[in-house]
Design a protein around this motif. Structure first.
Motif, PDB file in Angstrom:
ATOM      1  N   SER A 576      16.192 -46.417 -26.609  1.00 17.83           N
ATOM      2  CA  SER A 576      15.409 -45.459 -27.395  1.00 17.83           C
ATOM      3  C   SER A 576      14.345 -44.752 -26.583  1.00 17.83           C
ATOM      4  CB  SER A 576      14.739 -46.176 -28.581  1.00 17.83           C
ATOM      5  OG  SER A 576      15.705 -46.808 -29.377  1.00 17.83           O
ATOM      6  N   VAL A 577      13.746 -45.416 -25.621  1.00 11.18           N
ATOM      7  CA  VAL A 577      12.664 -44.835 -24.834  1.00 11.18           C
ATOM      8  C   VAL A 577      13.270 -44.289 -23.547  1.00 11.18           C
ATOM      9  CG1 VAL A 577      10.458 -45.248 -23.730  1.00 11.18           C
ATOM     10  CG2 VAL A 577      11.044 -46.471 -25.823  1.00 11.18           C
ATOM     11  N   HIS A 578      13.264 -42.964 -23.407  1.00  7.12           N
ATOM     12  CA  HIS A 578      13.963 -42.327 -22.297  1.00  7.12           C
ATOM     13  C   HIS A 578      13.030 -41.837 -21.201  1.00  7.12           C
ATOM     14  CE1 HIS A 578      17.425 -42.440 -24.926  1.00  7.12           C
ATOM     15  NE2 HIS A 578      16.752 -41.761 -25.858  1.00  7.12           N
ATOM     16  N   ASP A 579      11.800 -42.302 -21.179  1.00  7.65           N
ATOM     17  CA  ASP A 579      10.863 -41.814 -20.161  1.00  7.65           C
ATOM     18  C   ASP A 579      10.602 -42.849 -19.081  1.00  7.65           C
ATOM     19  OD1 ASP A 579       9.459 -43.661 -21.553  1.00  7.65           O
ATOM     20  OD2 ASP A 579       7.796 -42.347 -22.126  1.00  7.65           O
ATOM     21  N   GLY A 580      11.427 -43.884 -19.005  1.00  2.86           N
ATOM     22  CA  GLY A 580      11.273 -44.885 -17.960  1.00  2.86           C
ATOM     23  C   GLY A 580      10.216 -45.926 -18.230  1.00  2.86           C
ATOM     24  N   SER A 581       9.671 -46.001 -19.454  1.00  4.92           N
ATOM     25  CA  SER A 581       8.620 -46.965 -19.757  1.00  4.92           C
ATOM     26  C   SER A 581       9.148 -48.389 -19.643  1.00  4.92           C
ATOM     27  CB  SER A 581       8.096 -46.732 -21.177  1.00  4.92           C
ATOM     28  OG  SER A 581       7.578 -45.421 -21.282  1.00  4.92           O
ATOM     29  N   SER A 582       8.349 -49.244 -19.060  1.00  2.78           N
ATOM     30  CA  SER A 582       8.731 -50.652 -18.925  1.00  2.78           C
ATOM     31  C   SER A 582       7.764 -51.573 -19.668  1.00  2.78           C
ATOM     32  CB  SER A 582       8.779 -51.049 -17.443  1.00  2.78           C
ATOM     33  OG  SER A 582       7.532 -50.800 -16.821  1.00  2.78           O
ATOM     34  N   HIS A 583       6.673 -51.009 -20.231  1.00  6.37           N
ATOM     35  CA  HIS A 583       5.697 -51.807 -20.980  1.00  6.37           C
ATOM     36  C   HIS A 583       5.525 -51.205 -22.370  1.00  6.37           C
ATOM     37  CE1 HIS A 583       4.663 -54.042 -17.369  1.00  6.37           C
ATOM     38  NE2 HIS A 583       4.580 -52.881 -16.732  1.00  6.37           N
ATOM     39  N   LEU A 584       4.924 -51.973 -23.240  1.00  5.05           N
ATOM     40  CA  LEU A 584       4.742 -51.550 -24.623  1.00  5.05           C
ATOM     41  C   LEU A 584       3.292 -51.683 -25.053  1.00  5.05           C
ATOM     42  CD1 LEU A 584       7.787 -53.092 -26.565  1.00  5.05           C
ATOM     43  CD2 LEU A 584       7.363 -50.681 -26.124  1.00  5.05           C
ATOM     44  N   LYS A 585       2.861 -50.710 -25.842  1.00  3.57           N
ATOM     45  CA  LYS A 585       1.649 -50.853 -26.633  1.00  3.57           C
ATOM     46  C   LYS A 585       2.069 -51.215 -28.053  1.00  3.57           C
ATOM     47  CE  LYS A 585      -1.329 -47.545 -24.207  1.00  3.57           C
ATOM     48  NZ  LYS A 585      -2.108 -46.275 -24.340  1.00  3.57           N
ATOM     49  N   VAL A 586       1.223 -51.958 -28.732  1.00  2.00           N
ATOM     50  CA  VAL A 586       1.516 -52.392 -30.086  1.00  2.00           C
ATOM     51  C   VAL A 586       0.470 -51.799 -31.011  1.00  2.00           C
ATOM     52  CG1 VAL A 586       1.844 -54.354 -31.632  1.00  2.00           C
ATOM     53  CG2 VAL A 586       2.531 -54.517 -29.227  1.00  2.00           C
ATOM     54  N   ASN A 587       0.919 -51.167 -32.092  1.00  2.59           N
ATOM     55  CA  ASN A 587       0.026 -50.532 -33.048  1.00  2.59           C
ATOM     56  C   ASN A 587       0.362 -51.055 -34.444  1.00  2.59           C
ATOM     57  OD1 ASN A 587      -1.810 -48.863 -34.315  1.00  2.59           O
ATOM     58  ND2 ASN A 587      -0.414 -47.100 -34.352  1.00  2.59           N
ATOM     59  N   ARG A 588      -0.568 -51.759 -35.042  1.00  3.47           N
ATOM     60  CA  ARG A 588      -0.362 -52.289 -36.381  1.00  3.47           C
ATOM     61  C   ARG A 588      -0.681 -51.206 -37.405  1.00  3.47           C
ATOM     62  NH1 ARG A 588      -4.480 -56.704 -38.083  1.00  3.47           N
ATOM     63  NH2 ARG A 588      -5.689 -54.810 -38.474  1.00  3.47           N
ATOM     64  N   VAL A 589       0.297 -50.895 -38.273  1.00  2.00           N
ATOM     65  CA  VAL A 589       0.117 -49.874 -39.315  1.00  2.00           C
ATOM     66  C   VAL A 589       0.737 -50.386 -40.596  1.00  2.00           C
ATOM     67  CG1 VAL A 589       0.051 -47.914 -37.719  1.00  2.00           C
ATOM     68  CG2 VAL A 589       2.246 -48.709 -38.618  1.00  2.00           C
ATOM     69  N   ASP A 590       0.278 -49.861 -41.718  1.00  2.00           N
ATOM     70  CA  ASP A 590       0.883 -50.239 -42.991  1.00  2.00           C
ATOM     71  C   ASP A 590       2.102 -49.358 -43.268  1.00  2.00           C
ATOM     72  OD1 ASP A 590      -0.118 -47.772 -43.756  1.00  2.00           O
ATOM     73  OD2 ASP A 590      -1.804 -48.607 -44.876  1.00  2.00           O
ATOM     74  N   SER A 591       2.758 -49.628 -44.366  1.00  2.00           N
ATOM     75  CA  SER A 591       4.018 -48.948 -44.668  1.00  2.00           C
ATOM     76  C   SER A 591       3.814 -47.447 -44.878  1.00  2.00           C
ATOM     77  CB  SER A 591       4.649 -49.566 -45.921  1.00  2.00           C
ATOM     78  OG  SER A 591       5.833 -48.900 -46.273  1.00  2.00           O
ATOM     79  N   ALA A 592       2.733 -47.057 -45.565  1.00  2.00           N
ATOM     80  CA  ALA A 592       2.509 -45.635 -45.835  1.00  2.00           C
ATOM     81  C   ALA A 592       2.271 -44.862 -44.547  1.00  2.00           C
ATOM     82  CB  ALA A 592       1.331 -45.472 -46.794  1.00  2.00           C
ATOM     83  N   ALA A 593       1.439 -45.425 -43.665  1.00  2.00           N
ATOM     84  CA  ALA A 593       1.169 -44.751 -42.389  1.00  2.00           C
ATOM     85  C   ALA A 593       2.426 -44.674 -41.534  1.00  2.00           C
ATOM     86  CB  ALA A 593       0.050 -45.479 -41.644  1.00  2.00           C
ATOM     87  N   LEU A 594       3.231 -45.749 -41.575  1.00  2.00           N
ATOM     88  CA  LEU A 594       4.470 -45.742 -40.794  1.00  2.00           C
ATOM     89  C   LEU A 594       5.427 -44.669 -41.318  1.00  2.00           C
ATOM     90  CD1 LEU A 594       5.964 -47.250 -38.506  1.00  2.00           C
ATOM     91  CD2 LEU A 594       7.030 -48.653 -40.259  1.00  2.00           C
ATOM     92  N   ALA A 595       5.472 -44.475 -42.638  1.00  2.34           N
ATOM     93  CA  ALA A 595       6.327 -43.447 -43.210  1.00  2.34           C
ATOM     94  C   ALA A 595       5.890 -42.058 -42.752  1.00  2.34           C
ATOM     95  CB  ALA A 595       6.314 -43.532 -44.735  1.00  2.34           C
ATOM     96  N   GLU A 596       4.584 -41.805 -42.706  1.00  4.91           N
ATOM     97  CA  GLU A 596       4.091 -40.511 -42.239  1.00  4.91           C
ATOM     98  C   GLU A 596       4.442 -40.275 -40.786  1.00  4.91           C
ATOM     99  OE1 GLU A 596      -0.026 -40.110 -42.991  1.00  4.91           O
ATOM    100  OE2 GLU A 596       0.165 -40.188 -45.190  1.00  4.91           O
ATOM    101  N   LYS A 597       4.246 -41.297 -39.936  1.00  8.70           N
ATOM    102  CA  LYS A 597       4.577 -41.157 -38.511  1.00  8.70           C
ATOM    103  C   LYS A 597       6.077 -40.929 -38.320  1.00  8.70           C
ATOM    104  CE  LYS A 597       0.798 -43.849 -36.478  1.00  8.70           C
ATOM    105  NZ  LYS A 597       0.356 -42.754 -35.584  1.00  8.70           N
ATOM    106  N   ALA A 598       6.894 -41.662 -39.073  1.00  7.40           N
ATOM    107  CA  ALA A 598       8.340 -41.515 -38.922  1.00  7.40           C
ATOM    108  C   ALA A 598       8.798 -40.139 -39.386  1.00  7.40           C
ATOM    109  CB  ALA A 598       9.061 -42.599 -39.717  1.00  7.40           C
TER     110      ALA A 598
END
Length: 777
Positions: A576-598
């Protein structure tokens, strides 16, 4: 005064001034009787019959391939949408237009098919061919083949309410998968949507390239490839069988030819006798092939193993080509039979016995085979390991492989022949010690004449190697899907990526989340917006993050200091990540915020679904849910499954190669078996006295087993094993379509035919022994 009757010619006596019209019929009858009573008459009868059928089916298949390719063109053109640009279309034309957008979907493990979204501007908007009325908003029509294939995935309910099926005139072929869907909200006249004012070349406007429903146009192999496949895997083995058939029983026909010549017979007389001997099996073979062709012209036929449905309508368009195939096969077989009988004798006086042209060639020298045998393992080693000595992308790598394969083809029959010769010497010693007459005879013959075995197994081993190479190269063409298959093997469908078709609102996305099955968690992967190698961000609720064995950050954001431990998350990041990233940041969000971002995310954003318990998710159920919530549904698939689906056309092409290859191997095995059986029966009369000396007929069963059954079985086993080894380097970098089922099927076909030939040879040899009478033998 003379009686008037004396002035009339005697009708009981033939007039020497007129040709005898009864002579051709008599010669044909003589040939028919001679064929039935010949030493190998039954073998030749069967060989000619099967050769006629195989050649006729091969010629008919060439006509069918051409008919399938040519038949699709008019329908493809008739349903091609005709569009006009927005600026050049009048308001009246736009009002009577159809809005059109092509998408795609797939069934599990199958190739993509087109899902066309369409929406009329008025009730008079043009309908695509095969659709007799407009579906209402949220309704769909499917092709019959798609309904049948997708029944297990409830395809009838996926795109909305099913209100009909697409007619035959709107499909390129009966087996095409296609869906027309009318979205609930319709389509706007904005790109990428097209304004369609008609269909086909007769409509006024511009043909829209690339919008033909169905993906078959893009996936079809060129016609010449299928024609070459039929020729190489069906026609050539058929002609090899014909070559053996016309030469079977040559010794008897040589004596008959000499007798006819001594009686003053002409070439035409010998030709009539040859036709009389062969016409009955040729006619029966022609009728059998004609029945198959007629059936294919009356009803659609499903081609085994390929899932393809041959259109009878297309074949009827080329009916003369198909109908002439059995007739052409009959002419070819009869012509070959006559020509083989007319060939001049070899050797003449002082030659090697004055053998006629219909007699088989001499047996290769034993010394020649002995020189080739040690080269066989070296050639196999060169084909399997030789490419590793060269650079991966160099021409030398391919050259070494082909040299090894060609060398194996030349030396493997000699190795099999010498192997049976060595086995024959062991059998001779074993049989002599135990008084086994049949085994002793077979052992002596195999040890003294290994060339006969080499001739017997050559066609089978070559066909096996060619088949495995053809299937292996198909897998190489689909190498892009090998890595995706590895990912599927690791995680299955315990994690799925969801890609919506077009823009969706946050409310629609939230509704999708709320209606997900229990234990389904949602996360979102977004690439870094700043640096090429920057870390991607994983968004999700605490329960979703914990399902992927990621600690929920107390401050809302955190950074993973290690590689994710959950294989599902690793595969999601990888695909899914096509920019060569090898590390991750983690962002905790609720369902409503996740729906808006998606909903606001772009093409680089990946919405993923995971099972909180690690089990598999139901792709059909999630696809149906997406079409219920989103305007045009969503693509739901495992990480990398898109690459896997892209390689499926090559897998389907490999099925055609496997089908024709197995048929060709069967024909060549039958050819070898008939040849070996005929050669064995030439010694039947010489072995007949042994039935008196041994007190039974077991000698024939044992001798036939070691002369016919053992060499063919060994060729099937060794040939399949060696062919799979030679194909291994080709498929090492891609997906291998050489399955265990293909290997077992190829071997089983050869072994089954060898068993039939053994039983048949034993039966005929025993019949010869029963009719034998002592004449100073």
């Amino acid at each position: 005064m003379n009686d008037a009757s004396e002035l009339q010619p005697d009708r009981r006596r033939p007039d020497p001034r007129r040709p005898d019209t009864r002579l051709p019929r008599r010669l044909l009858a003589i040939g028919n009787v001679a064929g039935r009573r010949a030493e190998a008459g039954g073998i030749r009868f069967t060989a000619l019959l099967i050769a006629t059928v195989v050649i006729a089916v091969g010629l008919g298949s060439l006509a069918a391939v051409h008919a399938a390719y040519e038949g699709k063109l008019p329908k493809r053109e008739a349903r091609t949408p005709v569009t006009q640009s927005h600026s050049s279309t009048s308001s009246e034309g736009r009002a009577a237009a159809t809005m059109w957008l092509r998408g795609s979907d797939s069934l599990e493990g199958e190739r993509r098919f087109s899902v066309v979204y369409l929406s009329p501007r008025t009730k008079h908007a043009p309908l695509p061919p095969g659709v007799d009325h407009w579906p209402g908003p949220g309704e769909a029509v499917l092709s019959p083949a798609l309904r049948k294939a997708g029944a297990a995935e409830r395809i009838d309910r996926r795109y909305g309410k099913l209100v009909g099926t697409i007619g035959e005139e709107g499909l390129e072929e009966p087996s095409e998968w296609l869906a027309y869907v009318r979205p609930p909200q319709g389509l706007t006249p904005q790109p990428p949507n097209e304004t369609v004012v008609g269909f086909g070349a007769s409509a006024t406007g511009q043909l829209s390239p690339g919008l033909e429903p169905g993906s078959s146009r893009d996936d079809d192999k060129p016609e010449w490839m299928f024609l070459g496949l039929v020729t190489g895997m069906l026609l050539i083995p058929g002609f090899a069988l014909l070559f053996v058939a016309v030469r079977t029983g040559a010794h008897t026909r040589d004596r008959r030819t000499a007798l006819v010549a001594a009686l003053g017979g002409r070439r035409s007389d010998r030709a009539l006798i040859a036709v009389g001997e062969a016409y009955l099996p040729v006619v029966l073979g022609t009728v059998a092939a004609g029945a198959l062709v007629a059936t294919a012209m009356v009803r659609d036929l499903a081609v085994p193993h390929t899932g393809y449905l041959l259109s009878s309508a297309y074949l009827r368009q080329f009916g003369w080509h198909a109908a002439l195939a059995p007739v052409a096969a009959a002419v070819v077989v009869l012509t070959a039979t006559v020509l083989s009988d007319q060939m001049p004798r070899r050797g003449g006086r002082g030659g090697r016995g004055g053998r006629g042209g219909t007699r088989p060639v001499g047996i290769p020298r034993r010394s020649r085979l002995s020189r080739l045998t040690p080269l066989c393992p070296l050639m196999i080693l060169l084909a399997v390991r030789g490419p590793d000595l060269a650079e991966p992308d160099s021409a030398l790598r391919v050259l070494l492989s082909w040299i090894g394969i060609a060398g194996t083809v030349l030396t493997l029959p000699a190795a099999v022949a010498n192997g049976t010769a060595a086995l024959g010497r062991l059998l001779t010693r074993w049989a002599r010690a135990r008084g086994q007459a049949g085994t002793l005879v077979a052992g002596r013959r195999n040890s003294v004449h290994p060339g006969a075995t080499a001739r017997l197994v050559t066609g089978v081993t070559i066909a096996l190697i060619v088949l495995m190479q053809a299937v292996a190269w198909q897998g190489l063409f689909g190498s892009q899907s090998a890595e995706a298959q590895t990912s599927m093997d690791r995680i299955g469908r315990s994690a799925l990526a969801v890609g919506t078709h077009g823009k969706v609102s946050a409310a629609e996305m939230d509704s999708f989340f709320q209606r997900l099955p229990q234990r389904t968690r949602t996360v979102l992967l977004t690439p870094s917006p700043h640096a090429y190698n920057g870390p991607a961000t994983l968004h999700g609720s605490c329960s979703a993050l914990q399902s992927l064995h990621v600690a929920c950050p107390e401050a809302g954001r955190a950074r993973l200091q290690h590689t994710p431990s959950d294989p599902r998350l690793r595969e999601l990041v990888k695909w899914s990540v096509h920019d060569g990233s090898s590390h991750l940041k983690v962002n905790r969000v609720d369902s409503a915020a996740l729906a808006e971002k998606a909903a606001a995310g772009g093409e680089d954003t990946t919405l993923a679904l995971v099972n909180s318990k690690g089990g598999s998710l139901s792709v059909p159920a999630l696809k149906q849910l997406s079409y219920e919530v989103f305007p045009r549904g969503a693509a739901v698939r495992a990480p990398g499954e898109g690459e896997l689906t892209a390689g499926i056309p090559n897998r389907d092409q490999g099925r055609w190669s496997a089908l024709f290859g197995v048929v060709g191997i069967g024909v060549l095995a039958l050819t070898a078996g008939l040849s070996g059986m005929a050669e064995f029966l030439r010694h039947g009369r010489a072995l007949a006295p042994l039935s008196v000396l041994t007190g039974g007929y077991r000698v024939f069963r044992t001798s036939a087993a070691w002369s016919v059954l053992a060499p063919l079985t060994l060729a099937g086993l060794a040939g399949t094993a060696v062919a799979a080894m030679l194909a291994a380097p080709v498929s090492s970098d891609g997906e291998s379509y050489i399955t265990l089922g293909l290997l077992l099927t190829s071997t089983a076909v050869v072994v089954a035919i060898s068993l039939v030939m053994w039983v048949w040879a034993t039966s005929i040899a025993r019949g010869q022994a029963r009719r034998w009478l002592p004449r100073g033998d």
